[in-house]
Design an enzyme around this catalytic site. Structure first.
Site, PDB file in Angstrom:
ATOM      1  N   HIS A 135       9.324  -0.075   8.396  1.00 52.32           N
ATOM      2  CA  HIS A 135       8.703  -1.378   8.662  1.00 52.32           C
ATOM      3  C   HIS A 135       8.815  -2.346   7.479  1.00 52.32           C
ATOM      4  CE1 HIS A 135       6.726   0.831  11.953  1.00 52.32           C
ATOM      5  NE2 HIS A 135       6.321   1.707  11.064  1.00 52.32           N
ATOM      6  N   ASP A 136       8.306  -1.917   6.331  1.00 51.21           N
ATOM      7  CA  ASP A 136       8.125  -2.849   5.203  1.00 51.21           C
ATOM      8  C   ASP A 136       9.447  -3.347   4.650  1.00 51.21           C
ATOM      9  OD1 ASP A 136       5.352  -0.792   4.071  1.00 51.21           O
ATOM     10  OD2 ASP A 136       5.461  -2.339   5.599  1.00 51.21           O
ATOM     11  N   ASP A 140       0.877  -1.188   0.000  1.00 51.99           N
ATOM     12  CA  ASP A 140       0.000   0.000   0.000  1.00 51.99           C
ATOM     13  C   ASP A 140       0.913   1.237   0.000  1.00 51.99           C
ATOM     14  OD1 ASP A 140      -0.848   0.618   3.506  1.00 51.99           O
ATOM     15  OD2 ASP A 140       0.937  -0.323   2.666  1.00 51.99           O
ATOM     16  N   ASP A 180       6.824   1.280   2.222  1.00 51.38           N
ATOM     17  CA  ASP A 180       6.616   0.323   1.121  1.00 51.38           C
ATOM     18  C   ASP A 180       7.554   0.664  -0.040  1.00 51.38           C
ATOM     19  OD1 ASP A 180       3.891   1.124   2.438  1.00 51.38           O
ATOM     20  OD2 ASP A 180       3.568  -0.912   1.735  1.00 51.38           O
ATOM     21  N   ASN A 221      -2.502   2.895   3.129  1.00 50.55           N
ATOM     22  CA  ASN A 221      -1.993   4.228   3.507  1.00 50.55           C
ATOM     23  C   ASN A 221      -2.726   5.322   2.723  1.00 50.55           C
ATOM     24  OD1 ASN A 221       0.150   3.646   5.369  1.00 50.55           O
ATOM     25  ND2 ASN A 221       1.290   2.780   3.645  1.00 50.55           N
ATOM     26  N   THR A 236       2.950  -6.047   2.570  1.00 52.28           N
ATOM     27  CA  THR A 236       3.343  -4.942   3.464  1.00 52.28           C
ATOM     28  C   THR A 236       2.224  -3.901   3.634  1.00 52.28           C
ATOM     29  OG1 THR A 236       4.268  -3.651   1.649  1.00 52.28           O
ATOM     30  CG2 THR A 236       5.764  -5.188   2.786  1.00 52.28           C
ATOM     31  N   PHE A 267      -1.547  -0.628  12.074  1.00 51.61           N
ATOM     32  CA  PHE A 267      -2.360  -0.150  10.956  1.00 51.61           C
ATOM     33  C   PHE A 267      -2.781  -1.238   9.966  1.00 51.61           C
ATOM     34  CE2 PHE A 267      -4.214   2.779   8.082  1.00 51.61           C
ATOM     35  CZ  PHE A 267      -3.893   2.349   6.811  1.00 51.61           C
ATOM     36  N   ASN A 268      -1.853  -2.052   9.465  1.00 55.46           N
ATOM     37  CA  ASN A 268      -2.211  -3.014   8.409  1.00 55.46           C
ATOM     38  C   ASN A 268      -3.298  -3.980   8.884  1.00 55.46           C
ATOM     39  OD1 ASN A 268      -0.424  -1.966   6.544  1.00 55.46           O
ATOM     40  ND2 ASN A 268       1.232  -3.380   7.072  1.00 55.46           N
TER      41      ASN A 268
HETATM   42  O1  RIB Z   1       1.920  -0.088  10.706  1.00 51.04           O
HETATM   43  C1  RIB Z   1       2.914   0.032   9.727  1.00 51.04           C
HETATM   44  C2  RIB Z   1       2.390  -0.426   8.404  1.00 51.04           C
HETATM   45  O2  RIB Z   1       1.258   0.353   8.032  1.00 51.04           O
HETATM   46  C3  RIB Z   1       3.413  -0.214   7.268  1.00 51.04           C
HETATM   47  O3  RIB Z   1       3.245  -1.218   6.316  1.00 51.04           O
HETATM   48  C4  RIB Z   1       3.009   1.108   6.699  1.00 51.04           C
HETATM   49  O4  RIB Z   1       3.375   1.252   5.333  1.00 51.04           O
HETATM   50  C5  RIB Z   1       1.512   1.030   6.826  1.00 51.04           C
HETATM   51  O5  RIB Z   1       1.011   0.261   5.727  1.00 51.04           O
HETATM   52 CA    CA Z   2       2.780  -0.592   4.039  1.00 41.36          CA
END
Ligand code: RIB
Ligand code: CA
Length: 317
Positions: free
Chosen positions: A249-250, A10, A15, A39, A130, A171-172
């Site tokens: 993160h990703d 996303d 990402d 996102n 991701t 979030f994801n």
């Molecule tokens: O919580 C972090 C995740 O949420 C990451 O993948 C960021 O890109 C969002 O998608």
């Molecule tokens: Ca992401």
């Protein structure tokens, strides 16, 4: 022999770094990118993904547009930029508009066909997800055999000690809780989860951005700019243990495919809350075997920050 990878994302800023790493690391072969609402709205995710691939000289990698809304909930997710107001991702990435067009085929149809072809050819492909897991869940809903066809899935999502969109949830998983639950319960043979507890151990700071920029490459400079944007956003709204630093993160999910020693994992049972008033979207990680259920996920519990940064610098040189 390079490891074949498909990235479902996303595309926001982290990402984007994951896409660049998958596209440029010599031990990885990025076959395709599929996009999902998260996102930002999926059409923006698709444009952002195309911009990243064009920017690093990989317009040959096809981008397949995917789900525009969550599996079950009409009101999830408000694109994150609307949710929080801070510019963790912004809307369009600060890169030149794409010169390439997205593929005609949709993400779910592509994933089902490509992994079926891989199964019959004995070809190994790692799927790295991701963003919200809507596309992966739709594949599982449309073709239950997908759980066996898909040999290895690496997911960025969830959090045990850490939430980032609510006190309970990451979030994801929060953005499509039903999809996350479908994937955790799918029985996919090798399911690796990289939660916030792990990604927050691999923080990049201004010094790392200077080193990335000094590479003098498109990927190095773009990554430096995106990480600096993330540092500002984190300092403003979600400060890390070390002010002036930010997780990517990703990119950790792609890095562990290239170099498994970057993370340490432990087998735990993981499920996802889909109805709690305060806990919807929470990854329920059974760290003390209270559920009576066997582990279904390899959960990343630690990340080697130095090794991760060096891997980025080498890939983007
Ligand atoms: O919580 C972090 C995740 O949420 C990451 O993948 C960021 O890109 C969002 O998608
Ligand atoms: Ca992401």
């Amino acid at each position: 022999m390079a490891t074949k990878v498909i990235l479902d994302c996303d595309t926001g800023t982290d990402d984007a770094v994951a896409i660049m790493l998958a596209a440029l690391h010599p031990d990885l072969e990025l076959l395709a990118v599929t996009t999902v609402n998260g996102n930002v709205p999926v059409e923006v995710v698709t444009e952002n993904s195309l911009r990243v691939l064009d920017h690093v000289g990989r317009p040959d990698v096809p981008v397949y547009p995917g789900a525009a809304v969550a599996l079950a909930r009409g009101d999830f997710p408000v694109p994150r930029a609307d949710l929080t107001g801070f510019e963790m991702h912004g809307r369009h990435l600060a890169l030149p508009p794409s010169r390439s067009a997205p593929a005609d085929q949709g993400a779910v149809a592509f994933l089902l066909a490509r992994f079926e072809a891989a199964r019959s050819a004995g070809e190994d492909i790692v799927l790295v997800a991701t963003g919200p897991l809507t596309n992966v869940a739709l594949c599982l809903k449309l073709e239950p055999r997908f759980a066996r066809t898909l040999r290895r899935l690496v997911v960025m999502g969830g959090g045990h000690e850490v939430g980032n969109v609510t006190p309970s949830a990451e979030f994801n998983f929060w953005a499509d809780p039903e999809a996350a639950r479908v994937v955790m319960r799918s029985g996919i043979r090798e399911l690796v989860l990289v939660p916030l507890d792990a990604t927050h151990q691999a923080l990049l700071d201004e010094g790392d951005c200077r080193r990335l920029r000094s590479l003098g490459t498109a990927a190095g400079s773009a990554t430096a700019a995106m990480v600096e944007q993330r540092i500002r956003a984190h300092d403003q709204s979600q400060p890390m243990a070390r002010p002036g630093s930010a997780p990517v993160h990703d990119a950790v999910c792609v890095a562990l495919v290239a170099d498994p020693q970057i993370v340490t994992t432990t087998g735990y049972h993981v499920d996802v809350e889909t109805s709690g008033e305060l806990t919807v979207g929470r990854s329920v990680i059974d760290t003390h075997q209270r559920s009576g259920r066997p582990p279904n996920v390899e959960v990343a519990t630690s990340v080697d920050q130095g090794r991760f940064v060096e891997l980025l610098l080498q890939a983007f040189a």
